[in-house]
Design a protein around this motif. Structure first.
Motif, PDB file in Angstrom:
ATOM      1  N   ALA A  10      -0.884  15.019  -7.905  1.00  0.00           N
ATOM      2  CA  ALA A  10      -0.599  13.659  -7.436  1.00  0.00           C
ATOM      3  C   ALA A  10       0.567  13.061  -8.219  1.00  0.00           C
ATOM      4  O   ALA A  10       1.427  12.377  -7.644  1.00  0.00           O
ATOM      5  CB  ALA A  10      -1.838  12.776  -7.567  1.00  0.00           C
ATOM      6  N   VAL A  13       3.818  14.720  -6.949  1.00  0.00           N
ATOM      7  CA  VAL A  13       4.161  14.185  -5.626  1.00  0.00           C
ATOM      8  C   VAL A  13       4.698  12.762  -5.757  1.00  0.00           C
ATOM      9  O   VAL A  13       5.658  12.378  -5.084  1.00  0.00           O
ATOM     10  CB  VAL A  13       2.943  14.244  -4.669  1.00  0.00           C
ATOM     11  CG1 VAL A  13       3.211  13.477  -3.390  1.00  0.00           C
ATOM     12  CG2 VAL A  13       2.590  15.683  -4.363  1.00  0.00           C
ATOM     13  N   HIS A  14       4.130  11.999  -6.655  1.00  0.00           N
ATOM     14  CA  HIS A  14       4.577  10.624  -6.859  1.00  0.00           C
ATOM     15  C   HIS A  14       6.003  10.588  -7.391  1.00  0.00           C
ATOM     16  O   HIS A  14       6.833   9.803  -6.918  1.00  0.00           O
ATOM     17  CB  HIS A  14       3.638   9.919  -7.834  1.00  0.00           C
ATOM     18  CG  HIS A  14       3.452   8.470  -7.540  1.00  0.00           C
ATOM     19  ND1 HIS A  14       2.321   7.790  -7.869  1.00  0.00           N
ATOM     20  CD2 HIS A  14       4.246   7.562  -6.936  1.00  0.00           C
ATOM     21  CE1 HIS A  14       2.426   6.527  -7.502  1.00  0.00           C
ATOM     22  NE2 HIS A  14       3.603   6.372  -6.931  1.00  0.00           N
ATOM     23  N   CYS A  55      -0.300   1.926  -4.600  1.00  0.00           N
ATOM     24  CA  CYS A  55       0.045   3.155  -3.888  1.00  0.00           C
ATOM     25  C   CYS A  55      -1.170   4.090  -3.821  1.00  0.00           C
ATOM     26  O   CYS A  55      -1.881   4.263  -4.814  1.00  0.00           O
ATOM     27  CB  CYS A  55       1.193   3.845  -4.606  1.00  0.00           C
ATOM     28  SG  CYS A  55       1.714   5.376  -3.829  1.00  0.00           S
ATOM     29  N   LEU A  57      -1.149   7.225  -3.879  1.00  0.00           N
ATOM     30  CA  LEU A  57      -0.967   8.308  -4.852  1.00  0.00           C
ATOM     31  C   LEU A  57      -1.453   7.886  -6.237  1.00  0.00           C
ATOM     32  O   LEU A  57      -2.008   8.698  -6.979  1.00  0.00           O
ATOM     33  CB  LEU A  57       0.501   8.742  -4.911  1.00  0.00           C
ATOM     34  CG  LEU A  57       1.021   9.481  -3.683  1.00  0.00           C
ATOM     35  CD1 LEU A  57       2.538   9.603  -3.735  1.00  0.00           C
ATOM     36  CD2 LEU A  57       0.372  10.842  -3.565  1.00  0.00           C
ATOM     37  N   GLU A  61      -4.453   9.802  -8.161  1.00  0.00           N
ATOM     38  CA  GLU A  61      -4.305  10.345  -9.510  1.00  0.00           C
ATOM     39  C   GLU A  61      -5.318   9.731 -10.465  1.00  0.00           C
ATOM     40  O   GLU A  61      -5.943  10.436 -11.259  1.00  0.00           O
ATOM     41  CB  GLU A  61      -2.892  10.109 -10.050  1.00  0.00           C
ATOM     42  CG  GLU A  61      -2.731  10.694 -11.433  1.00  0.00           C
ATOM     43  CD  GLU A  61      -1.416  10.387 -12.100  1.00  0.00           C
ATOM     44  OE1 GLU A  61      -1.291  10.717 -13.295  1.00  0.00           O
ATOM     45  OE2 GLU A  61      -0.524   9.815 -11.463  1.00  0.00           O
TER      46      GLU A  61
END
Length: 116
Positions: A10, A13-14, A55, A57, A61
């Motif tokens: 995560a 990806v963030h 967010c 994400l 996380e």
């Protein structure tokens, strides 16, 4: 172990999302259709700054970190934990946001000029 990997994924990806936010308009100079992926990314970035909406994400996380038995993200979330005070001092947050906005605007102007 699996939740730790999920939390790390995560985070990656963030960071990738934020990188695409900053330079995705330049990617569209080469691959024109990329602009259609970049527009919602910019929209989400503006929405999160203006409204303070968290967010997904960050939520993913934080959940994975806590489930793995690790400390969760601080109240400020991803940006406060990984970027502010690490990449730039916290007092320059508005300047950093302005810099990214100028970068996006410049990339969009270049995109339009290259299409003509």
């Amino acid at each position: 172990m699996m939740y730790r990997l999920l939390a790390d994924a995560a985070m990656v990806v963030h960071f990738t999302f934020l990188l695409y936010l900053a330079v995705g308009g330049f990617v569209a100079w080469r691959w024109r259709r990329a602009i259609w992926a970049h527009l919602p990314v910019v929209g989400w970035g503006v929405l999160s700054i203006v409204t303070g909406v968290e967010c997904p994400l960050t939520l993913a996380e934080d959940w994975a970190r806590r489930t793995a038995g690790l400390e969760g993200l601080p109240a400020g979330g991803f940006i406060d934990h990984y970027i502010e005070g690490v990449i730039y001092p916290e007092e320059y947050t508005n300047l950093a946001r302005l810099g990214v906005a100028v970068l996006i605007l410049f990339s969009y102007v270049g995109y339009v000029l290259r299409r003509q």
